[in-house]
Design an enzyme around this catalytic site. Sequence first.
Site, mmCIF file in Angstrom:
data_model
loop_
_atom_site.group_PDB
_atom_site.id
_atom_site.type_symbol
_atom_site.label_atom_id
_atom_site.label_comp_id
_atom_site.label_asym_id
_atom_site.label_seq_id
_atom_site.Cartn_x
_atom_site.Cartn_y
_atom_site.Cartn_z
ATOM 1 N N HIS A 18 93.526 0.213 -38.693
ATOM 2 C CA HIS A 18 94.923 -0.114 -38.368
ATOM 3 C C HIS A 18 95.015 -0.679 -36.947
ATOM 4 C CE1 HIS A 18 99.243 0.323 -38.048
ATOM 5 N NE2 HIS A 18 99.353 1.009 -39.173
ATOM 6 N N GLU B 154 95.505 -5.492 -39.899
ATOM 7 C CA GLU B 154 94.698 -4.375 -40.380
ATOM 8 C C GLU B 154 93.686 -4.831 -41.439
ATOM 9 O OE1 GLU B 154 97.310 -1.095 -41.446
ATOM 10 O OE2 GLU B 154 98.925 -2.123 -40.368
#
Length: 306
Positions: free
Chosen positions: A180, A280
């Site tokens: 992330h 991500e």
Amino acid sequence: MSESSNRPPLSIPPGKWSFTRWNTIGQLEALEVHHPLFRATLFVQGAHLAHFAPREHTDWLWLSSEARYEPGRAIRGGIPICWPWFGDPARNPPEVRKRINTGAAHGFARTALWKLEDVRENAHEVEISLSQDANEDFSEVWTGRALALITFVFSVKGCQIALTTTNLGTSPLAFSQALHTYLPTPDIERTRLLGLGQSHYIDTLENWEYRTQEGPVYFHGETDRIYETGESLTVVTPLGSRKLTSVGSDSTVVWNPGPDKAARLSDFPDSGWKTMLCVETANAASDYRVLNEGQSHTLGVFIGRK
């Protein structure tokens, strides 16, 4: 994927590291790398990379000014590890969802303590590996048995991350995941993401409808999309460009909370959405993975200079 030198690092026992040292930040233990060519900060909780910068560069990652370093609390910014599921459990495919026993998003790895496996150093790079044994200790939130091994390689050229999942159980293991990555920008409205043109994506803000990307991705408020591609991407900001090259991924999540959601998020300044974006590297939505007994899968990204 590697952009590191051809000279292999040497494994060095704790206490004899040349560039790596332990430090306590808030209430959490972290490994701080002070190499002549680069700097990095890696928390043991969550195997969470919070800072990376080559010499004479500002931080290549965005970290919230309101981030809190507390046991069991996810750090806002850097690169959280979403594993062994990504996002809302209810939005995961049935094979992934049936193993999840909680409504909490993004898995448990980002707040769990990881085990330091190795530190390798040389004049050109530092490599740090950590592991997470997902066993019966996590049975209240997840049903499965797997080993996650994550390796970070830092060099003046960039940062390489490889997350390898091995199924230690006897039945097939379905999981989703993401690295992330929070990236900085001085102005989100003058920032664009290249490499996703003509890609199909799910717009989670529009009833999870499928759409097609036309040209670069621009940011004009809240953005939350799952692209069906793992191609090399370039983030262009007013201060320069970064290239993200992935392996083991056929999905990319692009996220910015926009002003309204930023005001509701924990550990996030109200104006923070103007200076960050998330790109991500993922195995999300239909790109979830299934491992038979003993099989492994590696998800990775190299963040480097354009």
